[in-house]
Write a protein that holds these residues in place. Structure first.
Motif, PDB file in Angstrom:
ATOM      1  N   SER A   1       0.356  -0.993   0.183  1.00  0.00           N
ATOM      2  CA  SER A   1       0.175   0.087   0.416  1.00  0.00           C
ATOM      3  C   SER A   1       0.725   1.083   0.281  1.00  0.00           C
ATOM      4  O   SER A   1       0.327   2.268  -1.065  1.00  0.00           O
ATOM      5  CB  SER A   1      -0.770   0.010   1.129  1.00  0.00           C
ATOM      6  OG  SER A   1      -1.813   1.144   0.892  1.00  0.00           O
TER       7      SER A   1
ATOM      8  N   ASP B   1      -3.441   7.692  -0.292  1.00  0.00           N
ATOM      9  CA  ASP B   1      -4.534   7.571   1.012  1.00  0.00           C
ATOM     10  C   ASP B   1      -2.566   6.913   2.209  1.00  0.00           C
ATOM     11  O   ASP B   1      -2.872   7.869   2.705  1.00  0.00           O
ATOM     12  CB  ASP B   1      -4.751   6.257   1.444  1.00  0.00           C
ATOM     13  CG  ASP B   1      -6.636   7.023   1.268  1.00  0.00           C
ATOM     14  OD1 ASP B   1      -6.648   8.373   0.612  1.00  0.00           O
ATOM     15  OD2 ASP B   1      -7.283   6.272   0.500  1.00  0.00           O
ATOM     16  N   ASP B   2      -1.976   6.462   1.044  1.00  0.00           N
ATOM     17  CA  ASP B   2      -0.733   5.672   1.803  1.00  0.00           C
ATOM     18  C   ASP B   2       0.496   5.986   1.022  1.00  0.00           C
ATOM     19  O   ASP B   2       0.539   6.016  -0.642  1.00  0.00           O
ATOM     20  CB  ASP B   2      -0.601   4.054   1.807  1.00  0.00           C
ATOM     21  CG  ASP B   2      -2.338   3.983   2.860  1.00  0.00           C
ATOM     22  OD1 ASP B   2      -3.010   4.632   3.834  1.00  0.00           O
ATOM     23  OD2 ASP B   2      -2.628   2.871   2.342  1.00  0.00           O
TER      24      ASP B   2
ATOM     25  N   THR C   1      -0.539   8.414   6.057  1.00  0.00           N
ATOM     26  CA  THR C   1      -1.797   8.033   5.651  1.00  0.00           C
ATOM     27  C   THR C   1      -3.217   8.748   5.828  1.00  0.00           C
ATOM     28  O   THR C   1      -3.275   9.204   7.215  1.00  0.00           O
ATOM     29  CB  THR C   1      -1.940   6.308   6.013  1.00  0.00           C
ATOM     30  OG1 THR C   1      -3.336   6.075   5.699  1.00  0.00           O
ATOM     31  CG2 THR C   1      -2.316   6.559   7.816  1.00  0.00           C
TER      32      THR C   1
ATOM     33  N   ARG D   1      -5.768   7.278   5.930  1.00  0.00           N
ATOM     34  CA  ARG D   1      -6.835   6.877   6.515  1.00  0.00           C
ATOM     35  C   ARG D   1      -8.021   6.600   8.047  1.00  0.00           C
ATOM     36  O   ARG D   1      -7.091   6.601   9.313  1.00  0.00           O
ATOM     37  CB  ARG D   1      -6.883   4.994   6.531  1.00  0.00           C
ATOM     38  CG  ARG D   1      -6.434   5.130   5.429  1.00  0.00           C
ATOM     39  CD  ARG D   1      -6.529   3.231   4.822  1.00  0.00           C
ATOM     40  NE  ARG D   1      -5.225   2.740   4.109  1.00  0.00           N
ATOM     41  CZ  ARG D   1      -5.800   2.403   3.068  1.00  0.00           C
ATOM     42  NH1 ARG D   1      -7.404   1.702   3.373  1.00  0.00           N
ATOM     43  NH2 ARG D   1      -5.186   2.634   2.020  1.00  0.00           N
ATOM     44  N   ARG D   2      -8.854   6.727   8.241  1.00  0.00           N
ATOM     45  CA  ARG D   2      -9.140   7.008   9.875  1.00  0.00           C
ATOM     46  C   ARG D   2      -8.527   5.538  10.739  1.00  0.00           C
ATOM     47  O   ARG D   2      -8.519   6.151  12.008  1.00  0.00           O
ATOM     48  CB  ARG D   2     -10.910   6.530   9.344  1.00  0.00           C
ATOM     49  CG  ARG D   2     -11.641   7.918  10.356  1.00  0.00           C
ATOM     50  CD  ARG D   2     -12.973   7.621  10.301  1.00  0.00           C
ATOM     51  NE  ARG D   2     -13.922   8.768   8.841  1.00  0.00           N
ATOM     52  CZ  ARG D   2     -13.959  10.025   9.696  1.00  0.00           C
ATOM     53  NH1 ARG D   2     -13.078  10.145  10.914  1.00  0.00           N
ATOM     54  NH2 ARG D   2     -15.272  10.656   9.052  1.00  0.00           N
ATOM     55  N   GLU D   3      -8.897   4.522  10.373  1.00  0.00           N
ATOM     56  CA  GLU D   3      -8.295   3.453  11.127  1.00  0.00           C
ATOM     57  C   GLU D   3      -6.695   3.694  11.225  1.00  0.00           C
ATOM     58  O   GLU D   3      -6.084   2.517  10.929  1.00  0.00           O
ATOM     59  CB  GLU D   3      -8.549   2.210  11.086  1.00  0.00           C
ATOM     60  CG  GLU D   3      -9.757   2.186  11.014  1.00  0.00           C
ATOM     61  CD  GLU D   3     -10.440   2.216  12.240  1.00  0.00           C
ATOM     62  OE1 GLU D   3      -9.645   1.145  13.280  1.00  0.00           O
ATOM     63  OE2 GLU D   3     -11.603   2.891  12.547  1.00  0.00           O
TER      64      GLU D   3
ATOM     65  N   VAL E   1      -3.022   0.558  10.075  1.00  0.00           N
ATOM     66  CA  VAL E   1      -2.577   0.712   9.454  1.00  0.00           C
ATOM     67  C   VAL E   1      -1.093   1.307   9.045  1.00  0.00           C
ATOM     68  O   VAL E   1      -0.290   0.459   8.547  1.00  0.00           O
ATOM     69  CB  VAL E   1      -3.113   1.712   8.303  1.00  0.00           C
ATOM     70  CG1 VAL E   1      -2.515   2.075   7.054  1.00  0.00           C
ATOM     71  CG2 VAL E   1      -4.537   1.143   7.837  1.00  0.00           C
TER      72      VAL E   1
END
Length: 146
Positions: free
Chosen positions: A22, A45-46, A78, A80-82, A86
């Protein structure tokens, strides 16, 4: 003409980090804060930013070169919410991609490499969308002048 060891090392690290799941889709050298402050909506995103840090001269090797230690701050980023799991996965992926006593760098003159100092996880701040994990990598090498 001598090889610019820092440029050669960074190029190899970028190539090796391309294998990180990713995050490896985009790996580049820059200032982390400049990238995050740019609000560039085209970023994935990453991704990983390599930010050069301190260079220490360790020893003069006669008139033909110098032994130096370079610190590269490898930052997995990142949106991302989580973000926590990650970023932990990215951390492990980076360690795997840079395994070995020389972090997999084959450039002649590289003597050792190790993750040094404390790693810094940074959750997204108030009103921010990016979370990151900073991993300082120190590489000792011989820079020849001829």
């Amino acid at each position: 003409m001598p090889i610019d060891m820092q440029s050669a090392i960074v190029a190899e690290i970028i190539a090796r980090l391309a294998d990180v799941e990713s995050f490896g889709q985009l790996v580049f050298e820059d200032s982390v804060l400049r990238v995050l402050d740019s609000e560039d909506d085209t970023l994935p995103d990453d991704f990983i930013v390599i930010q050069p840090g301190l260079t220490e001269e360790l020893e003069r090797v006669g008139p033909g070169g110098v032994r130096e230690r370079l610190t590269l701050n490898l930052t997995a980023i990142t949106r991302r919410r989580e973000f926590a799991p990650v970023l932990r996965a990215a951390r492990l992926g980076i360690k795997i991609a840079l395994a070995g006593q020389k972090a997999g760098v084959a450039q002649q003159g590289v003597q050792s490499a190790a993750f040094a100092s404390a790693e810094t996880p940074m959750p997204p701040g108030e009103g921010r969308r990016w979370g990151c994990h900073v991993m300082p990598l120190q590489i000792t090498y011989l820079q020849t002048f001829k």
